[in-house]
Scaffold this motif. Structure first.
Motif, PDB file in Angstrom:
ATOM      1  N   TYR A 161     -22.834 -19.844  -5.164  1.00 31.96           N
ATOM      2  CA  TYR A 161     -23.346 -19.780  -6.530  1.00 31.96           C
ATOM      3  C   TYR A 161     -22.820 -18.520  -7.216  1.00 31.96           C
ATOM      4  O   TYR A 161     -22.903 -17.426  -6.661  1.00 31.96           O
ATOM      5  CB  TYR A 161     -24.876 -19.781  -6.529  1.00 31.96           C
ATOM      6  CG  TYR A 161     -25.444 -21.152  -6.282  1.00 31.96           C
ATOM      7  CD1 TYR A 161     -25.355 -21.755  -5.033  1.00 31.96           C
ATOM      8  CD2 TYR A 161     -26.058 -21.871  -7.305  1.00 31.96           C
ATOM      9  CE1 TYR A 161     -25.852 -23.026  -4.796  1.00 31.96           C
ATOM     10  CE2 TYR A 161     -26.572 -23.144  -7.093  1.00 31.96           C
ATOM     11  CZ  TYR A 161     -26.463 -23.714  -5.839  1.00 31.96           C
ATOM     12  OH  TYR A 161     -26.955 -24.980  -5.619  1.00 31.96           O
ATOM     13  N   CYS A 189     -28.864 -12.054 -10.643  1.00 35.32           N
ATOM     14  CA  CYS A 189     -27.544 -11.563 -11.029  1.00 35.32           C
ATOM     15  C   CYS A 189     -27.753 -10.318 -11.875  1.00 35.32           C
ATOM     16  O   CYS A 189     -28.269 -10.405 -12.993  1.00 35.32           O
ATOM     17  CB  CYS A 189     -26.776 -12.622 -11.794  1.00 35.32           C
ATOM     18  SG  CYS A 189     -25.211 -12.053 -12.479  1.00 35.32           S
ATOM     19  N   ARG A 221     -34.011 -14.814 -17.891  1.00 38.21           N
ATOM     20  CA  ARG A 221     -33.383 -13.505 -17.930  1.00 38.21           C
ATOM     21  C   ARG A 221     -34.397 -12.454 -18.323  1.00 38.21           C
ATOM     22  O   ARG A 221     -35.376 -12.743 -19.023  1.00 38.21           O
ATOM     23  CB  ARG A 221     -32.195 -13.494 -18.893  1.00 38.21           C
ATOM     24  CG  ARG A 221     -32.537 -13.705 -20.349  1.00 38.21           C
ATOM     25  CD  ARG A 221     -31.258 -13.908 -21.179  1.00 38.21           C
ATOM     26  NE  ARG A 221     -30.424 -12.726 -21.206  1.00 38.21           N
ATOM     27  CZ  ARG A 221     -29.127 -12.721 -21.524  1.00 38.21           C
ATOM     28  NH1 ARG A 221     -28.524 -13.870 -21.826  1.00 38.21           N
ATOM     29  NH2 ARG A 221     -28.426 -11.596 -21.543  1.00 38.21           N
ATOM     30  N   CYS A 228     -22.649 -16.247 -10.947  1.00 43.64           N
ATOM     31  CA  CYS A 228     -23.104 -16.056 -12.308  1.00 43.64           C
ATOM     32  C   CYS A 228     -21.917 -15.607 -13.156  1.00 43.64           C
ATOM     33  O   CYS A 228     -20.924 -15.074 -12.642  1.00 43.64           O
ATOM     34  CB  CYS A 228     -24.252 -15.065 -12.411  1.00 43.64           C
ATOM     35  SG  CYS A 228     -23.838 -13.343 -12.137  1.00 43.64           S
ATOM     36  N   MET A 279     -25.435 -16.100 -20.563  1.00 43.31           N
ATOM     37  CA  MET A 279     -25.195 -16.086 -19.116  1.00 43.31           C
ATOM     38  C   MET A 279     -25.229 -17.499 -18.540  1.00 43.31           C
ATOM     39  O   MET A 279     -25.967 -18.359 -19.031  1.00 43.31           O
ATOM     40  CB  MET A 279     -26.261 -15.233 -18.425  1.00 43.31           C
ATOM     41  CG  MET A 279     -26.332 -13.796 -18.905  1.00 43.31           C
ATOM     42  SD  MET A 279     -24.810 -12.890 -18.565  1.00 43.31           S
ATOM     43  CE  MET A 279     -24.827 -12.883 -16.769  1.00 43.31           C
ATOM     44  N   GLU A 301     -24.390 -10.911  -7.739  1.00 45.03           N
ATOM     45  CA  GLU A 301     -25.410 -11.892  -7.367  1.00 45.03           C
ATOM     46  C   GLU A 301     -26.085 -11.504  -6.061  1.00 45.03           C
ATOM     47  O   GLU A 301     -25.479 -10.844  -5.203  1.00 45.03           O
ATOM     48  CB  GLU A 301     -24.797 -13.284  -7.194  1.00 45.03           C
ATOM     49  CG  GLU A 301     -24.087 -13.833  -8.403  1.00 45.03           C
ATOM     50  CD  GLU A 301     -22.589 -13.607  -8.372  1.00 45.03           C
ATOM     51  OE1 GLU A 301     -21.841 -14.356  -9.003  1.00 45.03           O
ATOM     52  OE2 GLU A 301     -22.171 -12.638  -7.689  1.00 45.03           O
ATOM     53  N   TRP A 331     -24.861 -19.951 -14.688  1.00 41.06           N
ATOM     54  CA  TRP A 331     -24.757 -20.110 -13.230  1.00 41.06           C
ATOM     55  C   TRP A 331     -23.865 -21.323 -12.953  1.00 41.06           C
ATOM     56  O   TRP A 331     -24.033 -22.382 -13.574  1.00 41.06           O
ATOM     57  CB  TRP A 331     -26.119 -20.320 -12.584  1.00 41.06           C
ATOM     58  CG  TRP A 331     -26.961 -19.101 -12.488  1.00 41.06           C
ATOM     59  CD1 TRP A 331     -27.964 -18.725 -13.329  1.00 41.06           C
ATOM     60  CD2 TRP A 331     -26.898 -18.090 -11.467  1.00 41.06           C
ATOM     61  NE1 TRP A 331     -28.527 -17.536 -12.908  1.00 41.06           N
ATOM     62  CE2 TRP A 331     -27.888 -17.134 -11.759  1.00 41.06           C
ATOM     63  CE3 TRP A 331     -26.107 -17.902 -10.330  1.00 41.06           C
ATOM     64  CZ2 TRP A 331     -28.104 -16.008 -10.975  1.00 41.06           C
ATOM     65  CZ3 TRP A 331     -26.325 -16.784  -9.553  1.00 41.06           C
ATOM     66  CH2 TRP A 331     -27.309 -15.849  -9.873  1.00 41.06           C
ATOM     67  N   TRP A 341     -17.168 -12.833 -14.236  1.00 42.68           N
ATOM     68  CA  TRP A 341     -17.732 -13.553 -13.095  1.00 42.68           C
ATOM     69  C   TRP A 341     -18.180 -12.586 -12.014  1.00 42.68           C
ATOM     70  O   TRP A 341     -17.554 -11.536 -11.805  1.00 42.68           O
ATOM     71  CB  TRP A 341     -16.696 -14.509 -12.504  1.00 42.68           C
ATOM     72  CG  TRP A 341     -16.363 -15.645 -13.409  1.00 42.68           C
ATOM     73  CD1 TRP A 341     -15.456 -15.661 -14.429  1.00 42.68           C
ATOM     74  CD2 TRP A 341     -16.958 -16.943 -13.382  1.00 42.68           C
ATOM     75  NE1 TRP A 341     -15.448 -16.885 -15.048  1.00 42.68           N
ATOM     76  CE2 TRP A 341     -16.354 -17.698 -14.415  1.00 42.68           C
ATOM     77  CE3 TRP A 341     -17.932 -17.561 -12.584  1.00 42.68           C
ATOM     78  CZ2 TRP A 341     -16.703 -19.026 -14.677  1.00 42.68           C
ATOM     79  CZ3 TRP A 341     -18.272 -18.867 -12.836  1.00 42.68           C
ATOM     80  CH2 TRP A 341     -17.664 -19.595 -13.868  1.00 42.68           C
ATOM     81  N   ILE A 361     -33.467 -21.367 -15.215  1.00 43.84           N
ATOM     82  CA  ILE A 361     -32.741 -20.135 -15.503  1.00 43.84           C
ATOM     83  C   ILE A 361     -33.590 -19.281 -16.429  1.00 43.84           C
ATOM     84  O   ILE A 361     -34.261 -19.793 -17.337  1.00 43.84           O
ATOM     85  CB  ILE A 361     -31.359 -20.433 -16.135  1.00 43.84           C
ATOM     86  CG1 ILE A 361     -30.522 -19.153 -16.241  1.00 43.84           C
ATOM     87  CG2 ILE A 361     -31.493 -21.143 -17.471  1.00 43.84           C
ATOM     88  CD1 ILE A 361     -29.068 -19.409 -16.643  1.00 43.84           C
ATOM     89  N   LEU A 378     -32.011 -17.458 -11.290  1.00 42.49           N
ATOM     90  CA  LEU A 378     -31.976 -18.905 -11.121  1.00 42.49           C
ATOM     91  C   LEU A 378     -33.017 -19.249 -10.058  1.00 42.49           C
ATOM     92  O   LEU A 378     -32.818 -18.985  -8.878  1.00 42.49           O
ATOM     93  CB  LEU A 378     -30.595 -19.403 -10.703  1.00 42.49           C
ATOM     94  CG  LEU A 378     -30.475 -20.922 -10.636  1.00 42.49           C
ATOM     95  CD1 LEU A 378     -30.558 -21.523 -12.041  1.00 42.49           C
ATOM     96  CD2 LEU A 378     -29.164 -21.338  -9.964  1.00 42.49           C
TER      97      LEU A 378
END
Length: 126
Positions: A94, A22, A72, A96, A34, A6, A36, A116, A70, A81
């Motif tokens: 935070y 991320c 991607r 991801c 995915m 992240e 958050w 993670w 969110i 995010l």
């Protein structure tokens, strides 16, 4: 193994915006849904948002709905995010996370995720 890193956290005044990123490596990114999450001091890790492998489905916690987005980019192996209208209560680390599943089901629970990142601090001052 999937490695998640992240970035983008920092200190922001209430009402401001931040975009977290991320970056994923190690496996085919578009095989993974995915999410958050965030964790404030003394509190449990809580769901923020999730997105399916293609980006066509998303889910949000009620506390961030309408403020956070969110998204991607599978070509860049990155999930984002976008956080707008930040509040002091958004202050947290935070994280991801990634989960491989052919079936989308919102994935709101930490235990559903297989991988993670290390987290990035977001601090919102009033």
């Amino acid at each position: 193994q999937v490695q998640l890193v992240e970035s983008g956290g920092g200190l922001m005044q209430a009402g401001g915006s931040l975009r977290l990123s991320c970056a994923a490596s190690g496996h085919t990114f578009n095989n993974y849904n995915m999410g958050w999450f965030r964790q404030a001091p003394g509190k449990e890790r809580e769901f923020v948002a999730a997105i399916n492998w293609s980006g066509s489905s998303t889910s949000y916690a009620d506390s961030v709905k309408g403020r956070f987005t969110i998204s991607r980019d599978n070509a860049k192996n990155t999930v984002y995010l976008q956080m707008n209208s930040l509040k002091p209560e958004d202050t947290a680390v935070y994280y991801c996370a990634a989960v491989r599943s052919p079936v989308w089901r919102s994935f709101r629970e930490p235990h559903e995720y297989q991988y993670w990142g290390q987290g990035t601090q977001v601090t919102v001052s009033s």
